[in-house]
Design a protein around this motif. Structure first.
Motif, PDB file in Angstrom:
ATOM      1  N   THR A 194      -3.055   3.902 109.546  1.00 33.51           N
ATOM      2  CA  THR A 194      -3.446   3.468 108.209  1.00 33.51           C
ATOM      3  C   THR A 194      -2.332   2.590 107.649  1.00 33.51           C
ATOM      4  O   THR A 194      -1.367   2.272 108.344  1.00 33.51           O
ATOM      5  CB  THR A 194      -3.774   4.665 107.288  1.00 33.51           C
ATOM      6  N   ASP A 195      -2.483   2.203 106.389  1.00 33.66           N
ATOM      7  CA  ASP A 195      -1.478   1.351 105.759  1.00 33.66           C
ATOM      8  C   ASP A 195      -0.082   1.946 105.914  1.00 33.66           C
ATOM      9  O   ASP A 195       0.084   3.159 106.014  1.00 33.66           O
ATOM     10  CB  ASP A 195      -1.783   1.198 104.262  1.00 33.66           C
ATOM     11  N   SER A 233      -9.071   4.765 111.717  1.00 33.29           N
ATOM     12  CA  SER A 233      -8.453   5.168 110.456  1.00 33.29           C
ATOM     13  C   SER A 233      -9.456   5.994 109.663  1.00 33.29           C
ATOM     14  O   SER A 233     -10.550   6.285 110.139  1.00 33.29           O
ATOM     15  CB  SER A 233      -8.015   3.937 109.652  1.00 33.29           C
ATOM     16  N   THR A 234      -9.062   6.349 108.462  1.00 33.96           N
ATOM     17  CA  THR A 234      -9.925   7.176 107.628  1.00 33.96           C
ATOM     18  C   THR A 234     -11.018   6.373 106.940  1.00 33.96           C
ATOM     19  O   THR A 234     -12.014   6.922 106.504  1.00 33.96           O
ATOM     20  CB  THR A 234      -9.097   7.916 106.559  1.00 33.96           C
ATOM     21  N   GLU A 235     -10.808   5.057 106.831  1.00 32.21           N
ATOM     22  CA  GLU A 235     -11.842   4.190 106.276  1.00 32.21           C
ATOM     23  C   GLU A 235     -11.785   2.840 106.966  1.00 32.21           C
ATOM     24  O   GLU A 235     -10.742   2.419 107.454  1.00 32.21           O
ATOM     25  CB  GLU A 235     -11.715   4.048 104.763  1.00 32.21           C
ATOM     26  N   ARG A 236     -12.927   2.179 107.012  1.00 30.99           N
ATOM     27  CA  ARG A 236     -13.024   0.882 107.683  1.00 30.99           C
ATOM     28  C   ARG A 236     -12.549  -0.195 106.710  1.00 30.99           C
ATOM     29  O   ARG A 236     -13.201  -0.459 105.702  1.00 30.99           O
ATOM     30  CB  ARG A 236     -14.461   0.627 108.119  1.00 30.99           C
ATOM     31  N   LYS A 237     -11.397  -0.783 107.015  1.00 35.93           N
ATOM     32  CA  LYS A 237     -10.804  -1.804 106.156  1.00 35.93           C
ATOM     33  C   LYS A 237      -9.712  -2.506 106.942  1.00 35.93           C
ATOM     34  O   LYS A 237      -9.447  -2.176 108.093  1.00 35.93           O
ATOM     35  CB  LYS A 237     -10.217  -1.167 104.891  1.00 35.93           C
ATOM     36  N   GLU A 238      -9.066  -3.449 106.327  1.00 39.04           N
ATOM     37  CA  GLU A 238      -7.894  -4.081 106.914  1.00 39.04           C
ATOM     38  C   GLU A 238      -6.679  -3.292 106.436  1.00 39.04           C
ATOM     39  O   GLU A 238      -6.526  -3.060 105.232  1.00 39.04           O
ATOM     40  CB  GLU A 238      -7.805  -5.536 106.468  1.00 39.04           C
ATOM     41  N   GLN A 278     -13.044   1.598 113.865  1.00 39.54           N
ATOM     42  CA  GLN A 278     -13.927   2.731 113.608  1.00 39.54           C
ATOM     43  C   GLN A 278     -13.210   3.727 112.697  1.00 39.54           C
ATOM     44  O   GLN A 278     -11.984   3.852 112.741  1.00 39.54           O
ATOM     45  CB  GLN A 278     -14.315   3.429 114.917  1.00 39.54           C
ATOM     46  N   THR A 279     -14.004   4.470 111.938  1.00 44.45           N
ATOM     47  CA  THR A 279     -13.414   5.523 111.113  1.00 44.45           C
ATOM     48  C   THR A 279     -13.331   6.813 111.926  1.00 44.45           C
ATOM     49  O   THR A 279     -14.029   6.974 112.935  1.00 44.45           O
ATOM     50  CB  THR A 279     -14.242   5.786 109.840  1.00 44.45           C
ATOM     51  N   ILE A 280     -12.517   7.714 111.456  1.00 42.54           N
ATOM     52  CA  ILE A 280     -12.323   8.994 112.150  1.00 42.54           C
ATOM     53  C   ILE A 280     -13.642   9.761 112.262  1.00 42.54           C
ATOM     54  O   ILE A 280     -13.837  10.518 113.218  1.00 42.54           O
ATOM     55  CB  ILE A 280     -11.214   9.832 111.466  1.00 42.54           C
ATOM     56  N   ASP A 281     -14.565   9.545 111.336  1.00 40.17           N
ATOM     57  CA  ASP A 281     -15.874  10.206 111.397  1.00 40.17           C
ATOM     58  C   ASP A 281     -16.784   9.618 112.469  1.00 40.17           C
ATOM     59  O   ASP A 281     -17.780  10.234 112.839  1.00 40.17           O
ATOM     60  CB  ASP A 281     -16.590  10.103 110.043  1.00 40.17           C
ATOM     61  N   GLN A 282     -16.453   8.443 112.982  1.00 43.97           N
ATOM     62  CA  GLN A 282     -17.299   7.766 113.961  1.00 43.97           C
ATOM     63  C   GLN A 282     -16.850   7.990 115.397  1.00 43.97           C
ATOM     64  O   GLN A 282     -17.497   7.508 116.314  1.00 43.97           O
ATOM     65  CB  GLN A 282     -17.303   6.254 113.695  1.00 43.97           C
ATOM     66  N   VAL A 283     -15.747   8.689 115.590  1.00 47.31           N
ATOM     67  CA  VAL A 283     -15.179   8.800 116.935  1.00 47.31           C
ATOM     68  C   VAL A 283     -15.135  10.244 117.414  1.00 47.31           C
ATOM     69  O   VAL A 283     -15.137  11.180 116.625  1.00 47.31           O
ATOM     70  CB  VAL A 283     -13.761   8.187 116.998  1.00 47.31           C
ATOM     71  N   GLY A 301       0.810  -3.434 107.540  1.00 43.38           N
ATOM     72  CA  GLY A 301       2.057  -2.883 108.033  1.00 43.38           C
ATOM     73  C   GLY A 301       3.075  -2.724 106.917  1.00 43.38           C
ATOM     74  O   GLY A 301       3.006  -3.409 105.886  1.00 43.38           O
ATOM     75  N   LYS A 302       4.003  -1.840 107.131  1.00 48.67           N
ATOM     76  CA  LYS A 302       5.041  -1.519 106.147  1.00 48.67           C
ATOM     77  C   LYS A 302       5.905  -2.737 105.812  1.00 48.67           C
ATOM     78  O   LYS A 302       6.317  -2.912 104.668  1.00 48.67           O
ATOM     79  CB  LYS A 302       5.901  -0.380 106.703  1.00 48.67           C
ATOM     80  N   GLN A 303       6.187  -3.564 106.804  1.00 49.30           N
ATOM     81  CA  GLN A 303       7.040  -4.727 106.592  1.00 49.30           C
ATOM     82  C   GLN A 303       6.268  -5.922 106.029  1.00 49.30           C
ATOM     83  O   GLN A 303       6.864  -6.952 105.720  1.00 49.30           O
ATOM     84  CB  GLN A 303       7.725  -5.125 107.908  1.00 49.30           C
ATOM     85  N   GLY A 304       4.955  -5.800 105.929  1.00 52.00           N
ATOM     86  CA  GLY A 304       4.129  -6.880 105.404  1.00 52.00           C
ATOM     87  C   GLY A 304       3.929  -8.033 106.369  1.00 52.00           C
ATOM     88  O   GLY A 304       3.438  -9.091 105.985  1.00 52.00           O
ATOM     89  N   GLU A 305       4.299  -7.832 107.624  1.00 53.59           N
ATOM     90  CA  GLU A 305       4.185  -8.895 108.626  1.00 53.59           C
ATOM     91  C   GLU A 305       2.868  -8.843 109.389  1.00 53.59           C
ATOM     92  O   GLU A 305       2.474  -9.838 109.995  1.00 53.59           O
ATOM     93  CB  GLU A 305       5.346  -8.791 109.624  1.00 53.59           C
ATOM     94  N   VAL A 306       2.207  -7.701 109.379  1.00 52.42           N
ATOM     95  CA  VAL A 306       1.021  -7.508 110.209  1.00 52.42           C
ATOM     96  C   VAL A 306      -0.086  -6.840 109.399  1.00 52.42           C
ATOM     97  O   VAL A 306       0.169  -5.914 108.620  1.00 52.42           O
ATOM     98  CB  VAL A 306       1.358  -6.598 111.425  1.00 52.42           C
TER      99      VAL A 306
END
Length: 169
Positions: free
Chosen positions: A2-3, A28-33, A47-52, A36-41
């Protein structure tokens, strides 16, 4: 993932795995973009955790940063990781990544490393903690401490991978 994942702890291994012919699925827990912590990526969640289902994946890769601490508060993520470990599938975790494994309560008696600030937590979870660049345990758990350890982390994790493996992140 996640973020607030540690950018390079995702990008370098992901590139190495993909270059070796492996497919990564970002979960992740939700489908989104996610950012990264450094803001570079930024990375698009596949897929969400509910889909896997852990049965559909061969490997779990957990990058560090703040992402693992955020995710371990979600029981679905913890259960996914726990099932991967119980099925004796390879798990690759770097830096703060093992925090999810602490919460999953799967580290008793395992040899492991992690970022300096979580090494006491790893010991309290019953793990045998080593302050080494990479620790491989049982042929299916590869851990490293920090971004400086990425070359050996990638090398050891790639040894466990086989062509055609689907890796969840």
């Amino acid at each position: 993932m996640t973020d607030m994942f540690e950018d390079v702890e995702y990008t370098d291994p992901a590139k190495a795995y993909e270059d070796a012919g492996h497919e990564l699925t970002i979960i992740s827990t939700e489908r989104k973009e996610i950012q990264g912590k450094q803001g570079e990526v930024s990375v698009q969640v596949d897929q969400t955790i509910d889909q896997v289902d852990p049965d559909d994946f061969d490997v779990l890769f957990i990058p560090g940063g703040f992402s693992p601490d955020i995710l371990r508060a979600d029981d679905r993520v913890v259960e996914f990781a726990k099932k991967m470990v119980y099925q004796e599938k390879p798990v690759f975790a770097i830096c703060h990544g093992p925090q999810i494994l602490i919460t999953a309560d799967v580290l008793k008696g395992r040899n492991i490393t992690g970022f300096k600030s979580i090494q006491v937590d790893l010991k309290l979870a019953g793990a045998n903690v080593f302050d080494e660049p990479v620790v491989v345990c049982g042929g299916n758990l590869v851990t490293s401490r920090q971004p400086d350890d990425l070359p050996v982390f990638i090398e050891e994790s790639k040894k466990l991978l086989k062509q055609g493996v689907t890796t969840s992140v």
